[in-house]
Design a protein around this motif. Structure first.
Motif, PDB file in Angstrom:
ATOM      1  N   LEU A 115       0.853  -1.189   0.000  1.00  0.00           N
ATOM      2  CA  LEU A 115       0.000   0.000   0.000  1.00  0.00           C
ATOM      3  C   LEU A 115       0.889   1.240   0.000  1.00  0.00           C
ATOM      4  CD1 LEU A 115      -2.815   1.290   0.216  1.00  0.00           C
ATOM      5  CD2 LEU A 115      -2.610   1.100   2.705  1.00  0.00           C
ATOM      6  N   LEU A 116       0.673   2.109  -0.987  1.00  0.00           N
ATOM      7  CA  LEU A 116       1.487   3.323  -1.115  1.00  0.00           C
ATOM      8  C   LEU A 116       0.594   4.547  -0.942  1.00  0.00           C
ATOM      9  CD1 LEU A 116       3.537   2.238  -4.279  1.00  0.00           C
ATOM     10  CD2 LEU A 116       4.202   2.007  -1.874  1.00  0.00           C
ATOM     11  N   TYR A 117       1.144   5.556  -0.281  1.00  0.00           N
ATOM     12  CA  TYR A 117       0.342   6.734   0.051  1.00  0.00           C
ATOM     13  C   TYR A 117       0.745   7.953  -0.781  1.00  0.00           C
ATOM     14  CZ  TYR A 117      -1.183   3.982   4.044  1.00  0.00           C
ATOM     15  OH  TYR A 117      -1.718   3.004   4.829  1.00  0.00           O
ATOM     16  N   ARG A 118      -0.206   8.864  -0.920  1.00  0.00           N
ATOM     17  CA  ARG A 118       0.040  10.117  -1.632  1.00  0.00           C
ATOM     18  C   ARG A 118       1.186  10.868  -0.962  1.00  0.00           C
ATOM     19  NH1 ARG A 118      -1.906  15.472  -1.471  1.00  0.00           N
ATOM     20  NH2 ARG A 118      -2.131  16.411  -3.539  1.00  0.00           N
ATOM     21  N   GLU A 119       2.087  11.417  -1.766  1.00  0.00           N
ATOM     22  CA  GLU A 119       3.262  12.176  -1.347  1.00  0.00           C
ATOM     23  C   GLU A 119       4.380  11.283  -0.799  1.00  0.00           C
ATOM     24  OE1 GLU A 119       2.229  15.436   1.185  1.00  0.00           O
ATOM     25  OE2 GLU A 119       1.022  16.435  -0.361  1.00  0.00           O
ATOM     26  N   GLN A 120       4.189   9.968  -0.847  1.00  0.00           N
ATOM     27  CA  GLN A 120       5.259   9.057  -0.431  1.00  0.00           C
ATOM     28  C   GLN A 120       6.360   9.041  -1.493  1.00  0.00           C
ATOM     29  OE1 GLN A 120       3.924   5.142   0.710  1.00  0.00           O
ATOM     30  NE2 GLN A 120       5.911   4.194   0.313  1.00  0.00           N
ATOM     31  N   VAL A 121       7.614   9.066  -1.042  1.00  0.00           N
ATOM     32  CA  VAL A 121       8.752   8.970  -1.952  1.00  0.00           C
ATOM     33  C   VAL A 121       9.089   7.483  -2.121  1.00  0.00           C
ATOM     34  CG1 VAL A 121      11.160   9.572  -2.361  1.00  0.00           C
ATOM     35  CG2 VAL A 121       9.618  11.239  -1.309  1.00  0.00           C
ATOM     36  N   LEU A 122       9.144   7.024  -3.357  1.00  0.00           N
ATOM     37  CA  LEU A 122       9.275   5.605  -3.646  1.00  0.00           C
ATOM     38  C   LEU A 122      10.715   5.108  -3.629  1.00  0.00           C
ATOM     39  CD1 LEU A 122       6.772   5.459  -6.647  1.00  0.00           C
ATOM     40  CD2 LEU A 122       6.330   4.786  -4.283  1.00  0.00           C
ATOM     41  N   VAL A 142       7.939   0.935 -16.804  1.00  0.00           N
ATOM     42  CA  VAL A 142       8.413  -0.439 -16.926  1.00  0.00           C
ATOM     43  C   VAL A 142       9.748  -0.688 -16.228  1.00  0.00           C
ATOM     44  CG1 VAL A 142       7.172  -0.821 -19.077  1.00  0.00           C
ATOM     45  CG2 VAL A 142       9.502   0.069 -19.165  1.00  0.00           C
ATOM     46  N   LYS A 143      10.440   0.380 -15.816  1.00  0.00           N
ATOM     47  CA  LYS A 143      11.748   0.226 -15.170  1.00  0.00           C
ATOM     48  C   LYS A 143      11.729   0.826 -13.767  1.00  0.00           C
ATOM     49  CE  LYS A 143      14.268   0.382 -19.550  1.00  0.00           C
ATOM     50  NZ  LYS A 143      15.298   1.090 -20.355  1.00  0.00           N
ATOM     51  N   THR A 144      12.331   0.095 -12.828  1.00  0.00           N
ATOM     52  CA  THR A 144      12.340   0.537 -11.431  1.00  0.00           C
ATOM     53  C   THR A 144      12.981   1.912 -11.273  1.00  0.00           C
ATOM     54  OG1 THR A 144      12.518  -1.777 -10.729  1.00  0.00           O
ATOM     55  CG2 THR A 144      13.015  -0.097  -9.088  1.00  0.00           C
ATOM     56  N   GLU A 145      14.044   2.163 -12.044  1.00  0.00           N
ATOM     57  CA  GLU A 145      14.735   3.452 -11.913  1.00  0.00           C
ATOM     58  C   GLU A 145      13.863   4.642 -12.312  1.00  0.00           C
ATOM     59  OE1 GLU A 145      16.770   1.244 -15.432  1.00  0.00           O
ATOM     60  OE2 GLU A 145      15.905   0.750 -13.493  1.00  0.00           O
ATOM     61  N   GLN A 146      12.754   4.374 -12.997  1.00  0.00           N
ATOM     62  CA  GLN A 146      11.849   5.460 -13.370  1.00  0.00           C
ATOM     63  C   GLN A 146      11.086   6.011 -12.165  1.00  0.00           C
ATOM     64  OE1 GLN A 146       9.932   3.050 -16.672  1.00  0.00           O
ATOM     65  NE2 GLN A 146       9.997   5.030 -17.695  1.00  0.00           N
ATOM     66  N   VAL A 147      10.955   5.207 -11.104  1.00  0.00           N
ATOM     67  CA  VAL A 147      10.142   5.634  -9.965  1.00  0.00           C
ATOM     68  C   VAL A 147      10.934   5.873  -8.680  1.00  0.00           C
ATOM     69  CG1 VAL A 147       8.117   4.453 -10.883  1.00  0.00           C
ATOM     70  CG2 VAL A 147       9.584   3.260  -9.260  1.00  0.00           C
ATOM     71  N   VAL A 148      12.115   5.282  -8.568  1.00  0.00           N
ATOM     72  CA  VAL A 148      12.904   5.437  -7.337  1.00  0.00           C
ATOM     73  C   VAL A 148      13.235   6.907  -7.113  1.00  0.00           C
ATOM     74  CG1 VAL A 148      15.088   4.924  -6.200  1.00  0.00           C
ATOM     75  CG2 VAL A 148      13.882   3.123  -7.421  1.00  0.00           C
ATOM     76  N   GLY A 149      12.901   7.406  -5.919  1.00  0.00           N
ATOM     77  CA  GLY A 149      13.149   8.806  -5.581  1.00  0.00           C
ATOM     78  C   GLY A 149      12.038   9.751  -6.009  1.00  0.00           C
ATOM     79  N   GLN A 150      11.022   9.221  -6.713  1.00  0.00           N
ATOM     80  CA  GLN A 150       9.904  10.046  -7.146  1.00  0.00           C
ATOM     81  C   GLN A 150       8.793  10.027  -6.095  1.00  0.00           C
ATOM     82  OE1 GLN A 150       9.918  11.864 -10.250  1.00  0.00           O
ATOM     83  NE2 GLN A 150      12.064  11.275  -9.973  1.00  0.00           N
ATOM     84  N   GLN A 151       7.958  11.043  -6.131  1.00  0.00           N
ATOM     85  CA  GLN A 151       6.872  11.182  -5.162  1.00  0.00           C
ATOM     86  C   GLN A 151       5.531  10.833  -5.804  1.00  0.00           C
ATOM     87  OE1 GLN A 151       6.749  14.597  -2.258  1.00  0.00           O
ATOM     88  NE2 GLN A 151       5.038  15.205  -3.538  1.00  0.00           N
ATOM     89  N   LEU A 152       4.697  10.117  -5.061  1.00  0.00           N
ATOM     90  CA  LEU A 152       3.385   9.714  -5.578  1.00  0.00           C
ATOM     91  C   LEU A 152       2.386  10.866  -5.526  1.00  0.00           C
ATOM     92  CD1 LEU A 152       2.596   6.118  -4.261  1.00  0.00           C
ATOM     93  CD2 LEU A 152       2.855   6.844  -6.632  1.00  0.00           C
ATOM     94  N   ASN A 153       1.564  10.936  -6.557  1.00  0.00           N
ATOM     95  CA  ASN A 153       0.527  11.973  -6.615  1.00  0.00           C
ATOM     96  C   ASN A 153      -0.815  11.475  -6.094  1.00  0.00           C
ATOM     97  OD1 ASN A 153       2.398  13.655  -7.862  1.00  0.00           O
ATOM     98  ND2 ASN A 153       1.845  12.918  -9.904  1.00  0.00           N
ATOM     99  N   ARG A 154      -0.910  10.157  -5.822  1.00  0.00           N
ATOM    100  CA  ARG A 154      -2.173   9.591  -5.330  1.00  0.00           C
ATOM    101  C   ARG A 154      -1.882   8.319  -4.540  1.00  0.00           C
ATOM    102  NH1 ARG A 154      -4.468   5.236  -8.528  1.00  0.00           N
ATOM    103  NH2 ARG A 154      -3.073   4.675 -10.252  1.00  0.00           N
ATOM    104  N   SER A 168       5.860  12.332  -9.535  1.00  0.00           N
ATOM    105  CA  SER A 168       6.456  13.648  -9.818  1.00  0.00           C
ATOM    106  C   SER A 168       7.678  13.806  -8.916  1.00  0.00           C
ATOM    107  CB  SER A 168       5.449  14.768  -9.556  1.00  0.00           C
ATOM    108  OG  SER A 168       4.998  14.729  -8.213  1.00  0.00           O
ATOM    109  N   LYS A 169       8.467  14.817  -9.195  1.00  0.00           N
ATOM    110  CA  LYS A 169       9.638  15.084  -8.365  1.00  0.00           C
ATOM    111  C   LYS A 169       9.180  15.490  -6.969  1.00  0.00           C
ATOM    112  CE  LYS A 169      12.752  16.433 -12.116  1.00  0.00           C
ATOM    113  NZ  LYS A 169      13.613  17.505 -12.680  1.00  0.00           N
ATOM    114  N   PRO A 170       9.856  15.001  -5.930  1.00  0.00           N
ATOM    115  CA  PRO A 170       9.429  15.329  -4.559  1.00  0.00           C
ATOM    116  C   PRO A 170       9.580  16.807  -4.242  1.00  0.00           C
ATOM    117  CG  PRO A 170      11.552  14.201  -4.547  1.00  0.00           C
ATOM    118  CD  PRO A 170      11.039  14.129  -5.950  1.00  0.00           C
TER     119      PRO A 170
END
Length: 199
Positions: A115-122, A142-154, A168-170
């Motif tokens: 479970l991932l929360y809004r504004e969580q950094v992945l 499709v690639k893990t590096e696309q999301v690592v360090g990014q922030q969730l919008n929802r 999006s960028k944190p």
């Protein structure tokens, strides 16, 4: 292996000869199905096709000597799409029909491992790559590096797809927060406190 989905799949109209189809005892349904597999470079393992239009022409045997012009008239390439079928004989159009189809494609994409929360950094432990069925043209990750360090919008639940628009960028500093500002000039450093005017 599953095919990676691309956002720029385009399918132009194409004339399909009926001679081979007649020899194989195919119907128009078979002809359209084979055309969709061929133009997308996919097989039945990676592309599900459901004809939602109940039309008698679909199960009619393909006529020898006729040609069929097949073209998708929808802006989307997955989900509910509309197919135009023009029938020709002796280089003259003799019929035109419109059919509705539901298309689903199997792709490899990133989904939430927990479970991932809004504004969580992945980080890497939050996601995994899985083969899933999709019925829309949204841009997948499709690639893990696309999301690592990014922030969730929802908020995203376990097993749910993570789309490009979901990250999006944190935000490092929020509007109204106090920040320390240092200005370097030669051998001196000037330090002051300021209030952020925007995120």
């Amino acid at each position: 292996d599953s095919k990676e989905k691309t956002a720029d799949v385009k399918m132009a109209s194409q004339m399909v000869e009926s001679k081979e189809a007649v020899a194989q005892g195919q119907t128009l349904r078979d002809l359209i199905t084979d055309w969709l597999y061929e133009t997308r470079g996919l097989s039945a393992e990676d592309l599900q096709i459901e004809f939602t239009t109940k039309s008698k022409i679909l199960d009619q045997p393909v006529d020898n000597g006729k040609q069929y012009e097949l073209s998708l008239t929808s802006r989307v390439t997955l989900g509910r799409v509309r197919l135009e079928v023009r029938t020709y004989a002796n280089q003259q159009q003799i019929d035109r029909d419109y059919l509705s189809l539901e298309l689903r494609q199997r792709v490899d994409a990133l989904v939430a491992k927990r479970l991932l929360y809004r504004e969580q950094v992945l980080d890497e432990a939050d996601v995994e790559r899985k083969a899933i069925w999709v019925d829309d043209d949204k841009q997948l990750l499709v690639k893990t590096e696309q999301v690592v360090g990014q922030q969730l919008n929802r908020k995203i639940t376990v097993g749910q797809i993570i789309y490009h628009d979901d990250i999006s960028k944190p935000i490092v500093v929020r509007r109204g927060e106090l920040v320390t500002v240092r200005s370097f000039s030669g051998r001196f450093v000037v330090k002051t406190t300021a209030r952020a005017r925007e995120d």
